[in-house]
Design a protein around this motif. Structure first.
Motif, short mmCIF file in Angstrom:
data_model
loop_
_atom_site.label_atom_id
_atom_site.label_comp_id
_atom_site.label_asym_id
_atom_site.label_seq_id
_atom_site.Cartn_x
_atom_site.Cartn_y
_atom_site.Cartn_z
N ALA A 8 -3.65 9.83 2.31
CA ALA A 8 -4.95 10.34 1.85
C ALA A 8 -6.08 9.80 2.73
O ALA A 8 -7.02 10.53 3.06
CB ALA A 8 -5.18 9.94 0.39
N LEU A 9 -6.00 8.53 3.10
CA LEU A 9 -7.02 7.95 3.97
C LEU A 9 -7.00 8.59 5.35
O LEU A 9 -8.04 8.81 5.97
CB LEU A 9 -6.81 6.43 4.09
N ALA A 10 -5.80 8.90 5.82
CA ALA A 10 -5.68 9.57 7.12
C ALA A 10 -6.28 10.97 7.05
O ALA A 10 -6.96 11.41 7.98
CB ALA A 10 -4.21 9.64 7.54
N ALA A 11 -6.05 11.66 5.93
CA ALA A 11 -6.58 13.01 5.77
C ALA A 11 -8.11 13.01 5.74
O ALA A 11 -8.74 13.98 6.15
CB ALA A 11 -6.03 13.64 4.49
N LYS A 12 -8.70 11.91 5.25
CA LYS A 12 -10.16 11.81 5.19
C LYS A 12 -10.75 11.32 6.51
O LYS A 12 -11.96 11.15 6.63
CB LYS A 12 -10.58 10.87 4.06
N GLY A 13 -9.90 11.04 7.49
CA GLY A 13 -10.40 10.58 8.77
C GLY A 13 -10.68 9.10 8.83
O GLY A 13 -11.28 8.62 9.78
N VAL B 218 0.86 -1.18 0.00
CA VAL B 218 0.00 0.00 0.00
C VAL B 218 0.90 1.23 0.00
O VAL B 218 1.71 1.40 0.91
CB VAL B 218 -0.92 0.02 1.23
N PRO B 219 0.80 2.08 -1.01
CA PRO B 219 1.70 3.24 -1.08
C PRO B 219 1.44 4.25 0.02
O PRO B 219 0.32 4.40 0.50
CB PRO B 219 1.41 3.83 -2.47
N ALA B 220 2.49 4.95 0.39
CA ALA B 220 2.39 5.94 1.46
C ALA B 220 1.38 7.02 1.12
O ALA B 220 0.67 7.52 1.99
CB ALA B 220 3.77 6.56 1.71
N GLY B 221 1.32 7.40 -0.16
CA GLY B 221 0.39 8.45 -0.56
C GLY B 221 -1.06 8.08 -0.30
O GLY B 221 -1.86 8.92 0.12
N LEU B 222 -1.40 6.82 -0.53
CA LEU B 222 -2.77 6.38 -0.29
C LEU B 222 -3.08 6.38 1.20
O LEU B 222 -4.15 6.81 1.63
CB LEU B 222 -2.98 4.98 -0.87
N ILE B 223 -2.14 5.89 2.01
CA ILE B 223 -2.35 5.87 3.46
C ILE B 223 -2.51 7.29 3.99
O ILE B 223 -3.37 7.56 4.83
CB ILE B 223 -1.19 5.14 4.16
#
Length: 527
Positions: free
Chosen positions: A261-266, A254-259
């Motif tokens: 982005a998911l963190a930013a969305k809560g 799982v790429p860091a960018g996706l993780i």
């Protein structure tokens, strides 16, 4: 992740009750599985991250209504398959005109997607590389099945999970997987034959004019040659079974960018994000262990499998807790429902005379019913009048929406049909349970048509908001004059469409064939 989710059932229950930490742990635990299914299905398309995010947003939204916490994994996979299907439909128009990865020359670039990294940077053996390449020759439906079978081979999914996620019986799922495997083996032969040096002269003539990109039309042309060519099939007898090769291929990280982005969305906190990164590393380690175990076996292929070596973890697996530090913890708020599109047409009301929107003109074609219809169409353009109605398929005249047990299907109905057959093809149209501008269909036995796990079925009204949404469909003009398409109220852009022996919720691919499969003519009831 093992096949038994006993520990995760508690997380599901807690997340359903509103425990944000449990929800984040659940997402972190299943994110590697989800990413691998989507990533393998889309062959590293640039939209993989978007599809994963869309899937998780729907999971969070609908999780409170999940009745069986132990079925969470198959439920998650079913949602992912729907999003993958929607992606392919949206992009099918551009197939053959664009490409996202250099599949013809296998030249790595700085923007290489995960499967290219698997092929080019891990230096896997020819057979392991070729089986990944062969997957790119599969049709989209088979590619999705391949991603599920891949996860079954490495122990992340069971056959029961696959059956539940695809809405099939275990036996039917096995048949579908076998067909996919046959196409995969054919594609492996194609890849091997194209890479042979020297290449078969007759094959060279067959591929004259080919642009180097995998496509179904070229798969069929090349297969016609390879099936009868002893030169092109010379190495197939000693081929290592695909399931053994899958065990030796690194898990997509799982790429860091996706993780992030998911963190930013809560959807993930910093701690859960780190756990998701580490889960990928553990999965890769499990892959290496599975490879060693397979290699130690004494089967017919032991001489070949003994050459399989544990693969070094994917370079992106270096994503660890320190590399995924997210400043602060994003607070979770209930994700809003997607904005419903204003229906272009409405159900004919029982009282009042509101204005009905004028439908956009669309080309029509003439259909001729093989059986006499009970009456001429009872619906004006794009409307569904209340009362007892039957729905005739536009592209399969004389076949009507009916049901076999709990699931909706198409069936032949005529004046000579039994009373029971005619009753099953008759539904009472009422105002939509979730939106009175739309409609809901009630069967003769009192149950309602609703979509569930992407498939149309009959269910009793449990009084939940989710049921009301699932049982509400908004009609719009169909493929021919007087016909309608039925759009899901809670999944804008998705319509009811018959295929594979059932009626499913799918996103349109813009083709005439799809429009016909998703269009119905309203007839007066057969009952």
């Amino acid at each position: 992740m093992g096949l038994v989710d006993a520990d995760h059932v508690g997380l599901v229950v807690a997340a359903q009750a509103g425990d944000a930490r449990a929800r984040e742990e659940l997402i972190a635990a299943y994110l590697p599985l989800l990413y691998n299914i989507v990533g393998r299905s889309l062959s590293g398309h640039a939209d993989v991250d978007d599809v994963v995010q869309e899937t998780l947003l729907r999971v969070v939204r609908d999780l409170p209504a999940l009745r069986a916490p132990e079925s969470f994994r198959s439920w998650l996979v079913a949602i992912a398959l729907r999003q993958i299907n929607t992606h392919w439909h949206r992009h099918s128009t551009f197939a053959g005109r664009t490409t996202v990865i250099d599949e013809a020359r296998q030249i790595p670039d700085v923007g290489a997607e995960p499967e290219d990294v698997t092929i080019m940077r891990l230096h896997v053996s020819d057979e392991r590389r070729q089986v990944v390449e062969a997957g790119r020759w599969l049709d989209p439906d088979h590619r999705a099945l391949l991603s599920l079978w891949w996860q079954e081979c490495v122990g992340s999914l069971s056959r029961e999970d696959i059956a539940a996620a695809t809405g099939l019986t275990v036996a039917h799922a096995g048949v579908r997987l076998q067909r996919m495997r046959e196409q995969l083996e054919l594609s492996r032969t194609i890849v091997s034959a194209l890479e042979a040096d020297p290449r078969c002269p007759q094959l060279g003539e067959t591929v004259a004019g080919w642009d180097g990109r995998p496509a179904s039309v070229w798969r069929k042309r090349i297969a016609r040659h390879t099936r009868g060519c002893p030169v092109c099939t010379a190495t197939t007898a000693e081929r290592v079974p695909a399931e053994l090769l899958f065990r030796s291929l690194a898990t997509l990280a799982v790429p860091a960018g996706l993780i992030a982005a998911l963190a930013a969305k809560g959807l993930l906190s910093g701690t859960a994000a780190s756990a998701a990164g580490l889960a990928t590393a553990h999965a890769a380690a499990g892959t290496a262990t599975a490879t060693a175990t397979a290699s130690a076996g004494g089967s017919l292929h032991s001489a070949l499998t003994g050459t399989l070596h544990a693969v070094t973890a994917h370079p992106l697996v270096s994503l660890a807790a320190g590399a995924v530090l997210i400043a602060g913890t994003a607070a979770y708020a209930t994700w809003p429902e997607p904005a419903h599109r204003e229906p272009g047409v409405t159900a004919a009301p029982t009282v009042g005379n509101p204005t009905v929107a004028t439908p956009t003109p669309i080309p029509s074609r003439t259909t001729t019913s093989a059986e006499p219809s009970p009456a001429s169409p009872s619906a004006s353009a794009g409307t569904v009048p209340p009362g007892a109605r039957s729905l005739e398929s536009v592209d399969q005249p004389a076949l009507y929406l009916t049901h076999a047990g709990d699931f909706a299907t198409l069936g032949r109905v005529s004046t000579s049909s039994s009373t029971q057959t005619r009753q099953r093809a008759t539904f009472t149209v009422i105002g939509g349970l979730a939106d009175t501008r739309c409609v809901t269909f009630r069967a003769a036995d009192g149950r309602y048509l609703r979509h569930h796990y992407l498939r149309l079925r009959l269910s009793s009204n449990d009084g939940s908001d989710l049921f009301r949404e699932d049982a509400t469909f908004c009609p719009r003009p169909g493929a021919v004059a007087g016909s309608v398409t039925l759009h899901a109220h809670n999944y804008p852009g998705s319509v009811l469409r018959h295929r594979d022996g059932g009626v499913w919720l799918d996103g349109s691919d813009g083709t005439r064939a799809f429009a016909g499969q998703a269009s119905f003519i309203l007839r007066r009831s057969w009952a």
